[in-house]
Design a protein around this motif. Structure first.
Motif, PDB file in Angstrom:
ATOM      1  N   ARG A  37      -2.086   1.072   5.308  1.00 19.33           N
ATOM      2  CA  ARG A  37      -2.292   2.481   4.473  1.00 19.33           C
ATOM      3  C   ARG A  37      -2.618   2.296   3.154  1.00 19.33           C
ATOM      4  O   ARG A  37      -2.166   1.326   2.791  1.00 19.33           O
ATOM      5  CB  ARG A  37      -1.045   3.139   5.054  1.00 19.33           C
TER       6      ARG A  37
ATOM      7  N   GLU B  24       2.756  -2.056   9.419  1.00 22.71           N
ATOM      8  CA  GLU B  24       3.188  -0.723   9.013  1.00 22.71           C
ATOM      9  C   GLU B  24       4.800  -0.342   9.332  1.00 22.71           C
ATOM     10  O   GLU B  24       5.024   0.668   9.958  1.00 22.71           O
ATOM     11  CB  GLU B  24       2.374   0.195   9.779  1.00 22.71           C
TER      12      GLU B  24
ATOM     13  N   ALA C 217       5.475   1.263   4.345  1.00 19.73           N
ATOM     14  CA  ALA C 217       4.355   1.891   3.984  1.00 19.73           C
ATOM     15  C   ALA C 217       4.580   2.489   2.699  1.00 19.73           C
ATOM     16  O   ALA C 217       4.599   3.755   2.437  1.00 19.73           O
ATOM     17  CB  ALA C 217       3.859   2.984   4.967  1.00 19.73           C
TER      18      ALA C 217
ATOM     19  N   ARG D 222       3.984   3.939  -0.971  1.00 25.98           N
ATOM     20  CA  ARG D 222       2.963   4.650  -1.729  1.00 25.98           C
ATOM     21  C   ARG D 222       2.318   4.051  -2.791  1.00 25.98           C
ATOM     22  O   ARG D 222       1.450   3.972  -3.492  1.00 25.98           O
ATOM     23  CB  ARG D 222       3.330   6.313  -2.146  1.00 25.98           C
TER      24      ARG D 222
END
Length: 326
Positions: free
Chosen positions: A2, A39, A42, A44
């Motif tokens: 991500r 994952e 994840a 930010r």
């Protein structure tokens, strides 16, 4: 993978601020990057602390101060560590490969996450990965899992070898909080047992940065680390024991013991140590120590053998630590 932001911290205070705002610290990345690829984690934002001046090993008035960014390889080969804290060097060299030790850092090693099969499998129930989903290991293949300190919510074990040795050496962790304050945490209080919140693994607050590990003056002249694993290298411990001891006039004058592979955190039982001190070493005494250690041990089927293995390993380590004059 991500999308995430990447920011290199210019000082420890900035790093803590960035982390408390939803970031994760990264230095060597030997565990975190794997978790991100799967994952399981994840974040930010990644807060790169690898360029901060936290990579020194310095003597203190009594012992040694180890910066959080000191690599495992540099720590294991440091002259003062090899001379005064050989159990630490042996534990580090028993873990991972040379390539990983060249990147893995002191602080990161303490904070690495479990290698439970079900934690790494997104389709499996895991309270550590997804709170409230259950623990597939309880009724699954739990050969590597905990026999001490677990709960009905989690029986995953902590994977670090280094942390086991540091616990036997009575290490303390120095941290920096986002508000600029600092604190010292005994290593024995850094990691949490799972209880009802297995996803909360340490006593660190959001954004709190480990800046150093401090070792007190070494005690005793006998230090032993023994790791029992499925293969000779690149494998996590089924059972490991770190022992720091001294003898006087044929009796055990001091003893510190820490265990890996048995619990969700590096494990220490001071009742076992107290039972040994002042007594002449003997097979009977060592069995009594094992009885105390394993009094509340509980197997879950595939890992029942760990209880017997822990007994035999402890007895062998105590015999080695107490043999002959030094």
């Amino acid at each position: 993978m991500r999308p995430f932001e990447y920011q290199r911290a210019t000082d420890a205070g900035q790093a803590a601020d960035l982390a408390v705002a939803g970031g994760r610290f990264i230095a060597g990345g030997t565990n975190l990057l794997d978790l991100m690829k799967l994952e399981i984690e994840a974040p930010r934002r990644l807060v790169d602390i690898s360029r901060l001046p936290l990579d020194r090993i310095e003597p203190t008035d009594e012992g040694l101060r180890i910066g959080t960014l000191v690599t495992n390889s540099d720590l294991a080969r440091h002259a003062a560590v090899r001379r005064d804290y050989p159990v630490l060097a042996r534990a580090i060299l028993a873990g991972a490969s040379g390539q990983i030790r060249n990147k893995a850092t002191t602080g990161g090693n303490l904070l690495q996450r479990t290698r439970c099969y079900y934690f790494y499998e997104p389709s499996a129930a895991c309270n550590k990965r997804e709170p409230g989903s259950g623990c597939a290991a309880l009724d699954g293949f739990n050969r590597i899992h905990a026999v001490l300190g677990g709960s009905e919510n989690c029986i995953a074990v902590h994977p670090s070898d280094m942390a086991v040795a540091l616990l036997a050496l009575d290490a303390t962790v120095e941290t920096l909080l986002p508000d600029g304050s600092s604190r010292e945490i005994p290593l024995a209080e850094l990691h949490r047992l799972p209880g009802e919140t297995p996803h909360i693994e340490t006593t660190l607050e959001p954004g709190e940065l480990i800046v150093a590990v401090v070792l007190p003056a070494p005690i005793g002249d006998r230090q032993v680390y023994r790791k029992v694993r499925d293969r000779a290298s690149y494998a996590f411990a089924l059972v490991s024991v770190a022992a720091v001891a001294s003898m006087e006039e044929g009796r055990i004058a001091a003893a510190r013991l820490a265990f890996g592979g048995l619990a969700p955190k590096p494990w220490r039982n001071e009742k076992v140590e107290a039972h040994l001190v002042g007594k002449e070493p003997s097979p009977t005494l060592f069995e009594e120590a094992a009885d105390l250690l394993l009094a509340e041990a509980r197997g879950h089927g595939a890992n029942d053998f760990k209880i017997t293995l822990a007994r035999r390993t402890l007895c062998a380590v105590l015999a080695e630590a107490c043999q002959g004059d030094k």
